[in-house]
Design a protein around this motif. Structure first.
Motif, short mmCIF file in Angstrom:
data_model
loop_
_atom_site.label_atom_id
_atom_site.label_comp_id
_atom_site.label_asym_id
_atom_site.label_seq_id
_atom_site.Cartn_x
_atom_site.Cartn_y
_atom_site.Cartn_z
N ARG A 4 -19.32 56.89 -15.88
CA ARG A 4 -18.94 56.66 -17.27
C ARG A 4 -19.92 57.37 -18.20
O ARG A 4 -21.13 57.36 -17.96
CB ARG A 4 -18.91 55.17 -17.56
CG ARG A 4 -17.99 54.46 -16.60
CD ARG A 4 -17.89 53.00 -16.91
NE ARG A 4 -17.47 52.78 -18.28
CZ ARG A 4 -16.65 51.81 -18.64
NH1 ARG A 4 -16.14 51.01 -17.77
NH2 ARG A 4 -16.34 51.65 -19.90
N GLN A 44 -3.72 52.10 -17.18
CA GLN A 44 -4.07 51.37 -15.96
C GLN A 44 -2.95 50.40 -15.64
O GLN A 44 -2.42 49.72 -16.53
CB GLN A 44 -5.38 50.61 -16.17
CG GLN A 44 -5.89 49.94 -14.90
CD GLN A 44 -7.16 49.14 -15.11
OE1 GLN A 44 -7.46 48.71 -16.22
NE2 GLN A 44 -7.92 48.93 -14.04
N LEU A 60 -7.95 54.07 -24.39
CA LEU A 60 -8.27 55.26 -25.17
C LEU A 60 -9.48 56.00 -24.60
O LEU A 60 -10.46 55.38 -24.20
CB LEU A 60 -8.55 54.84 -26.61
CG LEU A 60 -8.71 55.94 -27.64
CD1 LEU A 60 -7.43 56.76 -27.77
CD2 LEU A 60 -9.09 55.35 -29.00
N ARG A 61 -9.38 57.31 -24.61
CA ARG A 61 -10.50 58.16 -24.23
C ARG A 61 -10.66 59.25 -25.27
O ARG A 61 -9.67 59.70 -25.85
CB ARG A 61 -10.26 58.82 -22.86
CG ARG A 61 -9.99 57.83 -21.72
CD ARG A 61 -11.26 57.09 -21.32
NE ARG A 61 -11.08 56.15 -20.23
CZ ARG A 61 -10.89 54.83 -20.39
NH1 ARG A 61 -10.83 54.30 -21.60
NH2 ARG A 61 -10.77 54.04 -19.35
N ILE A 76 -15.97 52.57 -30.40
CA ILE A 76 -15.18 51.59 -31.16
C ILE A 76 -16.02 50.73 -32.11
O ILE A 76 -15.62 50.52 -33.25
CB ILE A 76 -14.30 50.74 -30.20
CG1 ILE A 76 -13.19 51.68 -29.71
CG2 ILE A 76 -13.78 49.47 -30.86
CD1 ILE A 76 -11.84 51.17 -29.54
N ASP A 89 -6.23 53.10 -34.23
CA ASP A 89 -5.13 52.25 -33.75
C ASP A 89 -3.77 52.85 -34.12
O ASP A 89 -2.81 52.73 -33.37
CB ASP A 89 -5.27 50.83 -34.31
CG ASP A 89 -6.38 50.04 -33.59
OD1 ASP A 89 -6.88 50.52 -32.56
OD2 ASP A 89 -6.73 48.94 -34.07
N ASN A 120 -3.81 48.27 -27.36
CA ASN A 120 -4.81 47.37 -27.94
C ASN A 120 -4.86 47.54 -29.45
O ASN A 120 -4.95 48.65 -29.96
CB ASN A 120 -6.19 47.68 -27.36
CG ASN A 120 -6.29 47.32 -25.90
OD1 ASN A 120 -6.42 46.15 -25.55
ND2 ASN A 120 -6.18 48.33 -25.04
N ASP A 182 -5.94 39.05 -26.14
CA ASP A 182 -6.82 39.78 -25.22
C ASP A 182 -8.18 39.09 -25.07
O ASP A 182 -8.56 38.28 -25.91
CB ASP A 182 -7.02 41.20 -25.77
CG ASP A 182 -7.28 42.22 -24.67
OD1 ASP A 182 -7.41 41.84 -23.50
OD2 ASP A 182 -7.33 43.42 -25.00
N ASP A 183 -8.88 39.45 -24.02
CA ASP A 183 -10.27 38.99 -23.82
C ASP A 183 -10.38 37.47 -23.85
O ASP A 183 -11.35 36.92 -24.36
CB ASP A 183 -11.20 39.61 -24.87
CG ASP A 183 -11.29 41.11 -24.74
OD1 ASP A 183 -10.97 41.63 -23.65
OD2 ASP A 183 -11.66 41.77 -25.73
N ARG A 206 -12.35 40.18 -18.14
CA ARG A 206 -12.91 40.56 -16.84
C ARG A 206 -14.26 39.92 -16.57
O ARG A 206 -14.66 39.78 -15.42
CB ARG A 206 -12.99 42.08 -16.71
CG ARG A 206 -13.96 42.80 -17.60
CD ARG A 206 -14.01 44.27 -17.20
NE ARG A 206 -15.08 44.97 -17.86
CZ ARG A 206 -14.92 45.70 -18.97
NH1 ARG A 206 -13.74 45.81 -19.52
NH2 ARG A 206 -15.95 46.32 -19.50
N GLU A 239 -7.72 40.44 -15.80
CA GLU A 239 -8.20 41.82 -15.77
C GLU A 239 -9.53 41.89 -15.01
O GLU A 239 -10.18 40.87 -14.77
CB GLU A 239 -8.35 42.39 -17.19
CG GLU A 239 -9.40 41.70 -18.01
CD GLU A 239 -9.58 42.31 -19.40
OE1 GLU A 239 -8.62 42.83 -19.99
OE2 GLU A 239 -10.71 42.24 -19.89
N GLU A 242 -11.69 43.12 -8.95
CA GLU A 242 -12.37 44.19 -8.20
C GLU A 242 -12.39 43.96 -6.70
O GLU A 242 -12.46 44.91 -5.93
CB GLU A 242 -13.82 44.32 -8.71
CG GLU A 242 -13.91 44.88 -10.13
CD GLU A 242 -15.34 45.17 -10.56
OE1 GLU A 242 -16.28 44.78 -9.85
OE2 GLU A 242 -15.50 45.79 -11.63
N TYR A 261 -9.87 47.45 -10.73
CA TYR A 261 -10.23 48.59 -9.89
C TYR A 261 -9.80 48.39 -8.44
O TYR A 261 -9.60 49.35 -7.71
CB TYR A 261 -11.75 48.82 -9.93
CG TYR A 261 -12.30 49.27 -11.26
CD1 TYR A 261 -11.46 49.69 -12.29
CD2 TYR A 261 -13.68 49.30 -11.49
CE1 TYR A 261 -11.98 50.10 -13.51
CE2 TYR A 261 -14.20 49.72 -12.70
CZ TYR A 261 -13.35 50.12 -13.71
OH TYR A 261 -13.87 50.54 -14.90
#
Ligand code: C2E
Ligand code: CA
Ligand code: CA
Ligand code: CA
Length: 279
Positions: A4, A44, A60-61, A76, A89, A120, A182-183, A206, A239, A242, A261
């Motif tokens: 990353r 994903q 987003l990338r 962000i 957004d 998002n 979310d989250d 996550r 989310e 792993e 993942y």
């Protein structure tokens, strides 16, 4: 170690000034990225335990050179401080609408997306009535995509939901768009907000999933989230799945929708290689 591209800034003198300087740098980068199409949507998969595709989340990338991407955690927070998040957004929503429109006639893209494409939205953007108006108009003009669009809303530092913001969520849902909180489990007011706003589902953060096996508080949060989702008729997506142990613990709690993942990493849309058609 996960490849990353994280940026870290150091300043020995005035950390405040350097934060401002960093924000200005990011603001410049972000504006350029919007004008010169340097943002890119990865996606994903969200799937069942046996790997069946349910839908995808857009992530987003920011393209940085030929083969590098900057991750959203890097820019962000600065975008939010600089008031640029609503422009990001908007770019994302526009791009997602393009992809969904294209998927109506492009079966390989439709297969890549599955039943839904999730984007998002920050709570700050939600509070922007101009954005709300713009998005509802866009959906009005493209009714065919509403049932495949999902919106994930992250609560940041804000606690109160205004009547306008609640009304926006209601109108999105009335159009057939599914809205997820979310989250969940990390936010400031996760349980309280469920009393105020009608959502279709929640996404278990996550960090809760990661510590499910080791932290009794996270375990309790996950148990409570699953119970609340069940009794309120909310969809629940976990989310950050792993490991096989994560998966087993979630299945034991009656959770069946996974993102992580262990199954898939975020990747570009195959169609990103082509030029998108304008809406
Ligand atoms: P999020 O909405 O919670 O998205 C999930 C994040 O978890 C993504 O990070 C994803 O790559 C990562 N992830 C998925 N599975 C695993 C796993 O098994 N292990 C680990 N360690 N991580 C996993 P990403 O793409 O770096 O995005 C970070 C955050 O940036 C997102 O968190 C979201 O809050 C924000 N973000 C991403 N795209 C957008 C966007 O288009 N608009 C806005 N406003 N925010 C975005
Ligand atoms: Ca999300
Ligand atoms: Ca999360
Ligand atoms: Ca998030």
């Amino acid at each position: 170690d996960q490849g990353r591209n994280r940026f870290r800034f150091y300043s020995s003198r005035d950390p405040k000034l350097s934060l401002i300087q960093q924000d200005l740098n990011w603001a410049h980068k972000i504006r350029t990225a919007i004008h010169e199409e340097q943002f890119e949507l990865f996606h994903q998969q969200i799937n069942t335990a046996d790997g069946t595709l349910l839908g995808v989340e857009c992530l987003l990338r920011l393209r940085d050179g030929e083969h590098h991407h900057i991750f959203p955690d890097a820019f962000i927070p600065a975008a939010e401080r600089m008031g640029l998040l609503k422009h990001i957004d908007r770019w994302v929503a526009q791009r997602a609408a393009q992809l969904l429109t294209q998927s109506l006639s492009d079966s390989s893209l439709a297969a890549e997306i599955g039943s839904y494409l999730s984007i998002n939205l920050s709570s700050g953007t939600l509070a922007d009535s101009e954005f709300a108006f713009w998005l509802l108009e866009l959906l009005d003009a493209h009714p065919g995509i509403c049932s495949k669009l999902r919106i994930e809303i992250t609560e940041t530092e804000r606690i109160s939901w205004t009547r306008e913001e609640i009304g926006f969520v209601d109108r999105l849902r009335a159009q057939g768009v599914l809205v997820m909180l979310d989250d969940f489990g990390m936010g400031y007011n996760s349980f309280d907000v469920l009393k105020k706003v009608r959502f279709d589902g929640i996404k278990l953060d996550r960090q809760v999933v990661r510590d499910l096996g080791s932290d009794p508080v996270d375990r309790a949060l996950a148990v409570a989230s699953a119970a609340i989702a069940r009794s309120m008729g909310l969809q629940l997506v976990a989310e950050g799945v792993e490991t096989q142990d994560d998966l087993a613990a979630l299945l034991e709690l009656g959770i069946h929708h996974f993102q992580g993942y262990m199954f898939h990493r975020p990747k570009p849309f195959a169609s990103e290689l082509m030029q998108p058609e304008p809406l």
